[in-house]
Design an enzyme around this catalytic site. Structure first.
Site, PDB file in Angstrom:
ATOM      1  N   SER A   8       1.118  -0.838  -0.272  1.00  0.00           N
ATOM      2  CA  SER A   8       0.351  -0.399  -0.086  1.00  0.00           C
ATOM      3  C   SER A   8       1.115   1.234  -0.092  1.00  0.00           C
ATOM      4  O   SER A   8       2.172   1.162   0.829  1.00  0.00           O
ATOM      5  CB  SER A   8      -0.791   0.311   1.261  1.00  0.00           C
ATOM      6  OG  SER A   8       0.145   0.156   2.514  1.00  0.00           O
ATOM      7  N   CYS A   9       0.255   1.808  -0.274  1.00  0.00           N
ATOM      8  CA  CYS A   9       1.051   3.300  -0.713  1.00  0.00           C
ATOM      9  C   CYS A   9       0.170   4.920  -0.375  1.00  0.00           C
ATOM     10  O   CYS A   9      -1.599   4.813  -0.154  1.00  0.00           O
ATOM     11  CB  CYS A   9       1.757   3.867  -1.951  1.00  0.00           C
ATOM     12  SG  CYS A   9       0.853   4.047  -3.156  1.00  0.00           S
ATOM     13  N   PRO A  10       0.994   5.901   0.080  1.00  0.00           N
ATOM     14  CA  PRO A  10      -0.614   6.968   0.301  1.00  0.00           C
ATOM     15  C   PRO A  10      -1.281   7.351  -1.250  1.00  0.00           C
ATOM     16  O   PRO A  10      -2.041   7.420  -0.074  1.00  0.00           O
ATOM     17  CB  PRO A  10       0.739   8.043   0.687  1.00  0.00           C
ATOM     18  CG  PRO A  10       1.879   7.559   1.128  1.00  0.00           C
ATOM     19  CD  PRO A  10       1.889   6.497   0.350  1.00  0.00           C
ATOM     20  N   THR A  16       1.449   0.596  -5.455  1.00  0.00           N
ATOM     21  CA  THR A  16       1.098  -0.391  -4.615  1.00  0.00           C
ATOM     22  C   THR A  16       1.301  -1.207  -5.224  1.00  0.00           C
ATOM     23  O   THR A  16       1.821  -2.145  -4.851  1.00  0.00           O
ATOM     24  CB  THR A  16      -0.481   0.107  -4.128  1.00  0.00           C
ATOM     25  OG1 THR A  16      -0.496   0.876  -3.268  1.00  0.00           O
ATOM     26  CG2 THR A  16      -0.970  -0.887  -3.722  1.00  0.00           C
TER      27      THR A  16
END
Length: 509
Positions: A8-10, A16
């Site tokens: 996951s990424c922001p 992601t």
């Protein structure tokens, strides 16, 4: 070996899925089996209970808290950021192999004695609320700076879709119905809507987008609080964001309200209570008390000072022009390409989206905030496009894998996915990153100089119709990409010449 992973990424858009693909490729090359759950913008396809049970270890490649983390309780794990697999997936897999062999298990995923853990959600996103303070990646790992950044990025990641949807609808509304629709009342859409009237369609788009924009600050505050305290923080966080709007504290007020609500809810959830009332704490008592406390502080203590600070910031942005605006555009461009999706990149992007959030739906078409957003997007598009151009012009300077990445970078750059430049920068950072910054800084400065504007925070060339001065914007991106390509070719050519010199001397001897 068998592994499961969560990425996951922001923003949930690029990192992601790039991390997931890198892990899958590295596992195939090493002869391992891996199943990856991508907790991105498109939602997650949860790992099955059997896949988790069969796994020798778990890989957390996440910059946000891992949802439903208690599923992995007792499993050996390695915990890296989302960039870990993108830069060196083989090393991440080696760490997972070592974790499986030594049997090291995470403490963060263990259920708490009271039965809490993770985020209290099952694989469908519903489930019993946690009975005690949740243990998440954000709350349990990393230093203070890391945790604050992750809490903030969680709120921003949930806010961005609202900014995108609302901004695009507002811009489309102005395109269809003209800027005068900003003066119409929403009731006219209900009472006087006509299928064949462009004014009606424009007003519908504008008011729908405006209502979407009204959720920005509450969503930001709500999910900052959610990241800190899990679901008990959501109600006080959203309430705090609403109070920030009511007191005109805006984006800054939402940030402060999110942290305030999150820590109030977290503190409440850690109070020891009798078993008889433990079940109602997270769904009734904690949200009630934390919401009241957040409202009390925001209304009576923080609201007015934050509103004044927000007014100063808005006045400063509005006063930018000429050389100061050009310098800011260049700086934002430099930041967008410095780490391509990392903290510096996200700081620039958050600043730009905060500007269009503060400007609101009724801001003038040529507002400085929209020029800042356009400069930021141009600076983010340039790195992949410049590298794609460089691989096309001087293919021999790049490896076969980089040439393939260059082909994909055309689409990634055009779509404002800066992360398309990461494989090049990871392989040769000292020569590539300065070249990327030169091109992005140029693009950002040119956009600021031209006065191009953008209401939508994402989209790349696909939102060109929504850009003010679109031709000049595209020229800025093209020039920035050309500067990047020339700089990359220059640094790599110089590097190749230096590497070849010792070999030539040896052959002469």
């Amino acid at each position: 070996m068998r592994f499961v992973a969560v990425t996951s990424c922001p923003t949930g858009i690029a990192h992601t899925y790039m991390a997931a693909e890198a892990l899958e490729q590295a596992a195939r090359d090493a002869g391992h089996e891996i199943h990856v759950e991508t907790q991105g913008a498109t939602g997650a396809q949860p790992l099955t209970a059997q896949q988790i049970a069969d796994a020798d270890a778990v890989i957390y490649a996440a910059d946000l808290e891992v949802r439903d983390k208690e599923r992995f309780a007792g499993k050996p794990s390695t915990d890296v950021g989302v960039k870990g697999p993108i830069h060196d997936a083989s090393a991440v897999l080696d760490a997972a192999v070592e974790a499986a062999r030594t049997g090291s298990a995470p403490s963060a995923g263990e259920p708490s004695p009271e039965g809490g853990g993770g985020d209290g959600l099952d694989s469908t996103g519903v489930g019993e609320p946690p009975a005690a303070s949740p243990e998440t990646k954000v709350a349990s790992g990393g230093g203070v700076g890391t945790r604050v950044r992750q809490w903030l990025m969680t709120g921003v990641s949930y806010m961005i879709p609202f900014v995108a949807a609302g901004g695009i609808m507002i811009a489309l509304g102005f395109m269809v119905g003209g800027y005068e629709i900003a003066d119409t009342d929403p009731s006219t859409v209900v009472e006087d809507f006509t299928l064949l009237s462009t004014q009606s369609w424009g007003a519908l788009l504008f008011h729908t987008g405006s209502l979407t924009f009204e959720f920005l600050v509450p969503v930001l505050a709500g999910f900052i609080a959610f990241a800190i305290a899990d679901r008990p923080g959501l109600v006080p966080g959203v309430l705090g964001g609403a109070v920030a709007i009511a007191t005109e504290a805006g984006f800054l007020g939402g940030l402060v309200a999110g942290f305030l609500a999150g820590f109030l809810a977290l503190g409440m959830s850690r109070i020891p209570v009798p078993a008889a009332v433990r079940g109602i704490m997270p769904v009734v008592v904690t949200p009630l008390v934390a919401a009241f406390g957040t409202g009390l502080v925001m209304f009576t203590v923080l609201g007015q000072p934050l509103a004044s600070l927000m007014a100063v910031l808005s006045d400063w942005l509005g006063a930018l022009s000429g050389g100061s605006l050009l310098l800011l555009g260049a700086v934002l461009g430099l930041m967008m390409s410095f780490d391509m999706g990392g903290p510096v990149n996200k700081a620039a992007y958050t600043f730009a989206t905060a500007g269009i959030t503060a400007a609101g739906a009724t801001a003038q078409a040529g507002s400085t905030e929209f020029t800042i957003m356009a400069a930021t997007m141009a600076g983010g598009m340039t790195p992949p496009l410049g590298l794609a151009l460089a691989t096309a012009l001087r293919a021999r300077l790049f490896s076969a894998a980089e040439r393939q990445n260059g082909k994909a970078a055309w689409l990634l750059g055009a779509s404002f996915i800066t992360e398309g430049a990461i494989p090049f920068a990871a392989a040769d950072p000292l020569r590539v990153i300065p070249a990327l910054m030169a091109g992005s800084g140029t693009a950002g400065a040119l956009v600021a100089l031209s006065g191009s504007t953008l209401r939508a925070p994402h989209g790349g060339v696909w939102v060109t119709p929504l850009i003010g001065q679109p031709l000049l914007f595209l020229v800025a991106v093209a020039v920035g990409s050309a500067v990047t390509a020339a700089a990359v070719i220059g640094t790599k050519t110089l590097g190749h010449s230096r590497e070849a010199a010792p070999a030539s001397a040896a052959e002469t001897v």
